[in-house]
Design a protein around this motif. Sequence first.
Motif, mmCIF file in Angstrom:
data_model
loop_
_atom_site.group_PDB
_atom_site.id
_atom_site.type_symbol
_atom_site.label_atom_id
_atom_site.label_comp_id
_atom_site.label_asym_id
_atom_site.label_seq_id
_atom_site.Cartn_x
_atom_site.Cartn_y
_atom_site.Cartn_z
ATOM 1 N N ARG A 71 0.794 -1.221 0.000
ATOM 2 C CA ARG A 71 0.000 0.000 0.000
ATOM 3 C C ARG A 71 0.827 1.271 0.000
ATOM 4 N NH1 ARG A 71 -4.454 -1.939 4.513
ATOM 5 N NH2 ARG A 71 -5.795 -3.101 3.082
ATOM 6 N N SER A 74 0.584 2.880 -3.368
ATOM 7 C CA SER A 74 -0.668 2.688 -4.086
ATOM 8 C C SER A 74 -1.045 3.936 -4.877
ATOM 9 C CB SER A 74 -1.787 2.353 -3.099
ATOM 10 O OG SER A 74 -3.037 2.303 -3.769
ATOM 11 N N GLU A 79 -6.837 5.455 -0.765
ATOM 12 C CA GLU A 79 -6.171 4.468 0.079
ATOM 13 C C GLU A 79 -5.346 5.160 1.160
ATOM 14 O OE1 GLU A 79 -5.030 0.678 1.320
ATOM 15 O OE2 GLU A 79 -6.335 1.097 -0.374
ATOM 16 N N HIS A 80 -4.776 6.320 0.815
ATOM 17 C CA HIS A 80 -3.896 7.026 1.742
ATOM 18 C C HIS A 80 -4.671 7.968 2.665
ATOM 19 C CE1 HIS A 80 -0.519 5.479 -0.534
ATOM 20 N NE2 HIS A 80 -1.122 5.892 -1.642
ATOM 21 N N TRP A 191 -2.516 -7.032 2.959
ATOM 22 C CA TRP A 191 -3.605 -6.940 1.995
ATOM 23 C C TRP A 191 -4.857 -7.690 2.424
ATOM 24 C CZ3 TRP A 191 -4.291 -3.544 -1.678
ATOM 25 C CH2 TRP A 191 -3.175 -2.879 -2.171
#
Length: 231
Positions: A71, A74, A79-80, A191
């Motif tokens: 990640r 990513s 996502e962050h 994940w």
Amino acid sequence: MNTTLRVLSALLRYPDEAVQQAAPVFSALLAEGGLLTPDQCVALAPLIDRLVHDDLLDCQEAYVVLFDRGRALSLHLFEHVHGESRDRGQAMVDLRDRYEAQGLEIEAKELPDYLPLFLEYLSVLPPAQAAEELAQPGVIISALAQRLEEKDTPYAAPMRILADLAGAGGEAFVIAPADDPDDLAALDAAWEEEQIRFDSPAAPGSAECPQVAAMVDRILNPAPVRSPIHG
């Protein structure tokens, strides 16, 4: 600005045959666009050369190792910010609505927050609006650029250019720690994630509105039905 954003989008997406076939004209398109400085165009040359001359399977493998095995790098912007919380789901819906408002439909098997997809959306906007919307995730893009520069990869160049265009070159944003690409067990564990559910209750201690929390609790935990009392 529109042509430049389209080229940067192509440089950051998974390198397929279409990207490789178009790569020989990227430098000319960027020069014609006039948005980037000569130094920025030179910085992109190693990545463009790789896409033009290297074996496509090698390019694809390098891309997957860099962006898809953890990640920390990513290219899915939310996502962050939201991780896998339900807030990310709503943010996805909002972003998809913005795409559709411009007459765009997502055909690729990608989520709306995939950075190359976001750049394609920006490329159809008026330049002033595109610059304003690019600035919104600017701190995330800047953090990704720094992480890529630490890895000394040609993909750092387009990300740093995007950060500069977003006006976020000097801002700080904490993203996920670096992954060890050789620690497969750790990557698998990272994940493993719970499926996003739009109806899932908020985590204990969250700042959700008490009235909303109470309503969700009533839906998920209904009171038992009581038998009527006959006199």
